[in-house]
Design a protein around this motif. Structure first.
Motif, mmCIF file in Angstrom:
data_model
loop_
_atom_site.group_PDB
_atom_site.id
_atom_site.type_symbol
_atom_site.label_atom_id
_atom_site.label_comp_id
_atom_site.label_asym_id
_atom_site.label_seq_id
_atom_site.Cartn_x
_atom_site.Cartn_y
_atom_site.Cartn_z
ATOM 1 N N GLU A 26 0.816 -1.206 0.000
ATOM 2 C CA GLU A 26 0.000 0.000 0.000
ATOM 3 C C GLU A 26 0.855 1.263 0.000
ATOM 4 N N MET A 27 0.265 2.324 -0.561
ATOM 5 C CA MET A 27 0.921 3.627 -0.582
ATOM 6 C C MET A 27 -0.132 4.697 -0.330
ATOM 7 N N ILE A 28 0.324 5.891 -0.022
ATOM 8 C CA ILE A 28 -0.580 7.005 0.236
ATOM 9 C C ILE A 28 -0.403 8.063 -0.844
ATOM 10 N N ALA A 29 -1.520 8.642 -1.258
ATOM 11 C CA ALA A 29 -1.495 9.761 -2.202
ATOM 12 C C ALA A 29 -2.041 10.990 -1.492
ATOM 13 N N ILE A 30 -1.452 12.115 -1.771
ATOM 14 C CA ILE A 30 -1.931 13.387 -1.261
ATOM 15 C C ILE A 30 -2.437 14.168 -2.466
ATOM 16 N N ALA A 31 -3.722 14.499 -2.440
ATOM 17 C CA ALA A 31 -4.352 15.170 -3.579
ATOM 18 C C ALA A 31 -4.643 16.625 -3.237
ATOM 19 N N PHE A 32 -4.359 17.501 -4.175
ATOM 20 C CA PHE A 32 -4.621 18.925 -4.003
ATOM 21 C C PHE A 32 -5.721 19.347 -4.967
ATOM 22 N N GLY A 33 -6.830 19.847 -4.432
ATOM 23 C CA GLY A 33 -7.918 20.342 -5.268
ATOM 24 C C GLY A 33 -8.717 19.268 -5.975
ATOM 25 N N ALA A 34 -8.687 18.028 -5.493
ATOM 26 C CA ALA A 34 -9.425 16.930 -6.136
ATOM 27 C C ALA A 34 -10.916 17.032 -5.807
ATOM 28 N N ASP A 35 -11.755 16.758 -6.787
ATOM 29 C CA ASP A 35 -13.205 16.842 -6.617
ATOM 30 C C ASP A 35 -13.751 15.854 -5.599
ATOM 31 N N GLU A 36 -13.086 14.724 -5.408
ATOM 32 C CA GLU A 36 -13.609 13.694 -4.509
ATOM 33 C C GLU A 36 -13.454 14.026 -3.024
ATOM 34 N N PHE A 37 -12.730 15.092 -2.708
ATOM 35 C CA PHE A 37 -12.523 15.485 -1.319
ATOM 36 C C PHE A 37 -13.240 16.801 -1.036
ATOM 37 N N ASP A 38 -13.745 16.931 0.176
ATOM 38 C CA ASP A 38 -14.424 18.167 0.574
ATOM 39 C C ASP A 38 -13.444 19.321 0.750
ATOM 40 N N ASP A 39 -12.242 19.020 1.187
ATOM 41 C CA ASP A 39 -11.224 20.042 1.426
ATOM 42 C C ASP A 39 -10.280 20.154 0.238
ATOM 43 N N ALA A 40 -9.490 21.210 0.216
ATOM 44 C CA ALA A 40 -8.540 21.421 -0.882
ATOM 45 C C ALA A 40 -7.410 20.404 -0.875
ATOM 46 N N ILE A 41 -7.144 19.792 0.290
ATOM 47 C CA ILE A 41 -6.086 18.793 0.418
ATOM 48 C C ILE A 41 -6.719 17.506 0.941
ATOM 49 N N GLY A 42 -6.473 16.393 0.261
ATOM 50 C CA GLY A 42 -7.043 15.112 0.684
ATOM 51 C C GLY A 42 -6.017 13.999 0.642
ATOM 52 N N PHE A 43 -6.318 12.907 1.338
ATOM 53 C CA PHE A 43 -5.419 11.755 1.430
ATOM 54 C C PHE A 43 -6.164 10.501 1.008
ATOM 55 N N LYS A 44 -5.451 9.583 0.348
ATOM 56 C CA LYS A 44 -6.063 8.327 -0.085
ATOM 57 C C LYS A 44 -5.017 7.219 -0.057
ATOM 58 N N VAL A 45 -5.428 6.025 0.371
ATOM 59 C CA VAL A 45 -4.552 4.853 0.397
ATOM 60 C C VAL A 45 -4.924 3.948 -0.774
ATOM 61 N N GLY A 46 -3.926 3.409 -1.449
ATOM 62 C CA GLY A 46 -4.167 2.490 -2.554
ATOM 63 C C GLY A 46 -2.976 1.576 -2.757
ATOM 64 N N GLU A 47 -3.142 0.625 -3.678
ATOM 65 C CA GLU A 47 -2.077 -0.338 -3.952
ATOM 66 C C GLU A 47 -1.318 -0.048 -5.237
#
Length: 55
Positions: A26-47
């Protein structure tokens, strides 16, 4: 996608509790301005990187 100047000025930090069960898979992604997150900065775990691109 571009992160607008107003979004950058509004949000400069973010925090979240995230669990990584298998660090070899697993790894973590940090997203800036992504539509799927309520905030401007979001985090997601994936493989894989393609998982993050599908979001």
């Amino acid at each position: 996608m571009e992160l607008g100047e107003s979004e950058v000025q509004r949000e400069s930090t973010a925090s979240a509790s995230i669990s990584i069960d298998d660090t070899s898979k697993e790894m973590i992604a940090i997203a800036f301005g992504a539509d799927e997150f309520d905030d401007a900065i979001g985090f997601k775990v994936g493989e894989s990187l393609s998982e993050f691109a599908q979001a």
